[in-house]
Write a protein that holds these residues in place. Structure first.
Motif, PDB file in Angstrom:
ATOM      1  N   GLN A 241      -0.823  24.933 -22.000  1.00  0.00           N
ATOM      2  CA  GLN A 241      -0.719  25.928 -20.929  1.00  0.00           C
ATOM      3  C   GLN A 241      -1.645  27.107 -21.183  1.00  0.00           C
ATOM      4  O   GLN A 241      -2.241  27.666 -20.250  1.00  0.00           O
ATOM      5  CB  GLN A 241       0.730  26.422 -20.808  1.00  0.00           C
ATOM      6  CG  GLN A 241       0.987  27.305 -19.592  1.00  0.00           C
ATOM      7  CD  GLN A 241       0.686  26.601 -18.281  1.00  0.00           C
ATOM      8  OE1 GLN A 241       1.107  25.469 -18.072  1.00  0.00           O
ATOM      9  NE2 GLN A 241      -0.061  27.269 -17.400  1.00  0.00           N
ATOM     10  N   ASP A 245      -4.416  28.406 -18.509  1.00  0.00           N
ATOM     11  CA  ASP A 245      -4.432  29.799 -18.041  1.00  0.00           C
ATOM     12  C   ASP A 245      -5.782  30.457 -18.308  1.00  0.00           C
ATOM     13  O   ASP A 245      -6.322  31.167 -17.457  1.00  0.00           O
ATOM     14  CB  ASP A 245      -3.315  30.592 -18.725  1.00  0.00           C
ATOM     15  CG  ASP A 245      -1.939  30.219 -18.199  1.00  0.00           C
ATOM     16  OD1 ASP A 245      -1.859  29.639 -17.101  1.00  0.00           O
ATOM     17  OD2 ASP A 245      -0.941  30.494 -18.892  1.00  0.00           O
ATOM     18  N   PRO A 374      -4.235  34.349 -13.177  1.00  0.00           N
ATOM     19  CA  PRO A 374      -3.361  34.903 -14.219  1.00  0.00           C
ATOM     20  C   PRO A 374      -3.986  36.163 -14.804  1.00  0.00           C
ATOM     21  O   PRO A 374      -5.213  36.332 -14.791  1.00  0.00           O
ATOM     22  CB  PRO A 374      -3.307  33.785 -15.270  1.00  0.00           C
ATOM     23  CG  PRO A 374      -3.826  32.568 -14.594  1.00  0.00           C
ATOM     24  CD  PRO A 374      -4.769  33.031 -13.535  1.00  0.00           C
ATOM     25  N   VAL A 379      -1.293  36.728 -20.259  1.00  0.00           N
ATOM     26  CA  VAL A 379      -1.427  35.390 -20.851  1.00  0.00           C
ATOM     27  C   VAL A 379      -1.468  35.472 -22.366  1.00  0.00           C
ATOM     28  O   VAL A 379      -0.762  34.736 -23.065  1.00  0.00           O
ATOM     29  CB  VAL A 379      -2.700  34.697 -20.304  1.00  0.00           C
ATOM     30  CG1 VAL A 379      -3.042  33.454 -21.130  1.00  0.00           C
ATOM     31  CG2 VAL A 379      -2.510  34.319 -18.846  1.00  0.00           C
TER      32      VAL A 379
END
Length: 737
Positions: A241, A245, A374, A379
């Motif tokens: 992930q 991102d 994002p 993040v």
């Protein structure tokens, strides 16, 4: 947007994604078993993972024991979970007196025979006097009855588990090689050989160093397994992930943003993933629907993801685990392979990126808005700790320690980042255990002071992870999944060992190599006479022979690669194709990478292109059209091997040496060729292109790849009319805007 479009673009659930992966990934679908049998198999899978993990850190047993234990566990899990044929009824749970835990009795018999045959080599290594079995040294080439019987059993069972996990293609190819070894006198012409005695053949395939217990199974059981496990655990803890991102932040705002996110995130994810299909499903679940919402056709969106994900198999540092086998074959440090693979992988992604960008320009597609991106701070403030395991793995790997030690440290740090939290003292047991290991290694000279300090520091940092910790059941589930992913690769490696053994025994590799070079030489001579005009020679005879040989070998690699995992395919192809390339003077590292690249191309080449089919399932598009899109998007991967065979300087570490200016010029020429081909594929550069312009750009793109000034001048001459007309068309468009 129509209702149909909305339905097509719906966000897939975890169950739907798992179903897609099971459908297209090698050996991903498993038989349903009873709860009790499921618990037993779960324990076996965890024992398998723990054994591999423990030996990576604390030392390997003797090869014959290590590979025997690996094979025995492999037989248990394959025969328990994968039916004899792919019938839906055999996957389903049903009650029968001929089934135990829903596992048919015949599979349990095969399982038992496999365990005995796998462990027999270890037990009988020093001899078993009470059975009249001498020490193994005295039985080489002169096997006894037990050796022959169990040797035949393990050959048949290895072929069977390869068939169950991968289908019929690989076992049938191996059967052809076995037939060649046994029936050599009956083959025609140059392929004829005296033949191998049956008992001698079984002995060489069964005992270590050659055949099933050879280098291929050793590398998979000591290195590949660990990196597959690391990739699954790292993804589960959040590294996947984090990649997605950051790819979105980097590329999302630009023209055709989501498609560029797919390229970048797949490149990132490919660094830790050993499976193109897993890469496609993991990143494609987000990127493909986003591309479709932006306006990309479904088949193109799926093709972008498939081409990008397949590129993960050639992306350093992991390269689908093939890099480790290549290092063993070439007897060079692993870092040498990684350095050599940097520019070819970059060329592939330049090609995909160029097609994506030009298609977005052609369709006038915009990037993501600022609100859709994002936030970089959010993040990294949330997910920064997930990069720690990858840093630890790479630091250990690139400072000269063994690949399995680096994997041990990477897995350990991934577990700590996922499960240990400084604010929850009981959970620090995982961090404490790894710190104890590091200090123990330092005390006996295994780690120097610098490495000890780095690993201790990374361990402490990993415990500061702000994310919610992963519970034990969740982590065990990830470990099970890692074992499941490794089954097909293990089965393929054991089976492909037979091919390597046959090639070493019969010398067929050099025979085929001679046939390829001779055939290419005859064809080159005819072509040379056709295109030579007196003293003017457009191409040298040697260059024509090399080019035709490369085309022959590339076609064979693509055709043989249908549905076979990257590592197994590379092992098989390099054993056959490399001698031919060596006879033509191609440097060893260039010939090995050439074979690997065209093997990977098969994953996006219709009609058998598993990555593209998985992407098509997510995109709800036509699988064949998706495969064609993936292939055209992967043109950089198609032409890169030709480029570095003719110009080994692109590999940095080739035996021909490295020159910075030669590299710069050759790299620029190759990139120009890839961009020209991309424009031809899309039909757009600065403005839309007609058919004639596309053909001229395609021809120019191919010629650009040839690393000579003459070729580049010819390419420029071919492309000049297109460049001029494109510049004129753009100036007119700007004037009327």
């Amino acid at each position: 947007m129509s209702e149909t479009q909305k339905l097509d673009d719906h966000e897939l659930t975890a169950e739907e994604l798992a179903a897609i992966e099971e459908q297209f990934d090698e050996g991903a679908a498993v038989r349903e078993v009873t709860p009790t049998a499921g618990k037993v198999l779960r324990v076996v899978a965890l024992i398998f993972a723990f054994y591999e993990f423990f030996t990576a850190g604390f030392g390997l047993p003797a090869d014959h024991w290590h590979m025997g234990i690996y094979l025995a566990l492999l037989f248990i899990l394959v025969y328990a979970t994968i039916p004899i044929v792919g019938s839906k009824s055999l996957y389903a749970l049903k009650v029968s007196r001929f089934r135990i835990g829903n596992i048919p009795v015949y599979d349990l018999v095969f399982m038992a025979l496999g365990i005995v045959a796998a462990l027999y080599v270890g037990f009988a290594w020093r001899g078993l006097p009470f059975l009249g079995i001498e020490e193994q040294t005295f039985r080489m080439g002169n096997p006894n009855t037990y050796d022959v019987f169990l040797g035949v059993v393990i050959i048949l069972l290895v072929l069977d588990i390869a068939r169950r996990t991968l289908g019929w293609v690989l076992p049938l190819i191996i059967c052809v090689f076995i037939s060649y070894a046994l029936f050599g006198p009956y083959f025609p012409g140059l392929l004829q050989h005296p033949g191998v005695n049956f008992k001698t053949f079984v002995s060489s395939m069964y005992f270590p160093q050659e055949g099933i217990y050879g280098v291929t199974l050793w590398v998979v059981s000591t290195i590949v397994f660990h990196f597959v496990l690391f990739g699954v655990i790292a993804q589960r803890t959040g590294l996947g992930q984090l990649f997605i991102d950051n790819a979105t932040i980097l590329a999302g705002r630009y023209t055709g943003g989501p498609a560029k996110v797919s390229v970048v995130s797949s490149a990132f994810f490919g660094t830790i993933s050993g499976s193109s299909v897993a890469n496609t499903v993991s990143t494609g679940a987000l990127t493909i629907p986003n591309m479709k919402r932006l306006g990309y056709p479904g088949h193109f969106a799926g093709g972008v993801e498939a081409a990008s994900s397949a590129g993960g198999q050639i992306t350093p540092p992991i390269m689908g685990a093939a890099a480790f086998i290549m290092a063993e074959f070439l007897e060079v440090p692993y870092t040498t392979i990684v350095i050599a693979a940097i520019f070819p992988a970059l060329l592939h992604y330049v090609g995909v990126f160029a097609v994506v960008h030009l298609m977005a320009r052609k369709l006038n597609l915009k990037g993501l808005t600022k609100e859709q991106l994002p936030q970089l701070k959010a993040v990294w403030s949330e997910g920064w700790a997930n990069i720690v395991p990858l840093i630890g793995l790479l630091v250990v790997l690139f400072t000269g320690y063994t690949p399995f030690m680096s994997a041990f440290c990477g897995i350990s740090l991934a577990v700590i980042a996922g499960m240990s939290r400084i604010k929850q003292p009981p959970t620090l047991v995982y961090a404490a255990a790894f710190l104890a290991f590091v200090l123990w290694k330092y005390s006996n000279g295994g780690f120097d002071l610098t490495m000890t300090a780095i690993l201790c520091g990374l361990t402490v940092i990993a415990t500061l992870n702000p994310q919610k910790r992963i519970e034990v059941p969740e982590m065990l589930q990830a470990v099970e999944l890692g074992v499941k992913y490794s089954l097909a690769v293990g089965a393929a490696a054991a089976a492909v060992g037979i091919v390597v053994g046959v090639i070493n025994t019969t010398g067929i590799g050099f025979r085929i190599g001679f046939m390829v070079t001779q055939g290419a030489g005859n064809l080159a001579a005819d072509l040379y006479n056709m295109i030579s005009f007196g003293s003017f020679q457009l191409f040298a005879m040697e260059d024509l022979q090399l080019f035709i040989s490369l085309v022959f070998i590339a076609i064979v690699c693509i055709l043989m690669g249908a549905g076979i995992p990257t590592t197994a395919l590379y092992i098989m192809l390099v054993s056959v194709a490399q001698p031919a390339l060596a006879q033509l003077g191609v440097p060893p590292i260039a010939s090995h990478l050439f074979v690997l690249y065209y093997g990977v191309v098969s994953e996006i080449t219709p009609p058998v292109c598993t990555s593209a089919y998985a992407a098509a399932a997510i995109a709800n598009s036509n699988p064949f059209r998706t495969g064609l899109s993936a292939f055209t998007l992967g043109l950089g991967k198609v032409i890169a091997p030709m480029a570095f065979v003719y110009a080994p300087v692109l590999l940095f570490v080739s035996s021909t040496g490295f020159d910075f200016w030669e590299f710069t010029y050759t790299a620029a020429s190759c990139i120009a060729g890839v961009i020209a081909l991309s424009a031809a594929v899309v039909g757009y550069w600065l403005q839309p292109m007609n058919v004639i312009s596309r053909v001229l750009m395609a021809i120019a793109g191919v010629i650009f790849v040839a690393p000579t000034l003459t070729a580049d001048l010819i390419a420029l001459a071919v492309a000049s009319p297109v460049i001029v007309t494109q510049l004129i068309a753009r100036s007119r468009t700007q004037a009327t805007a």
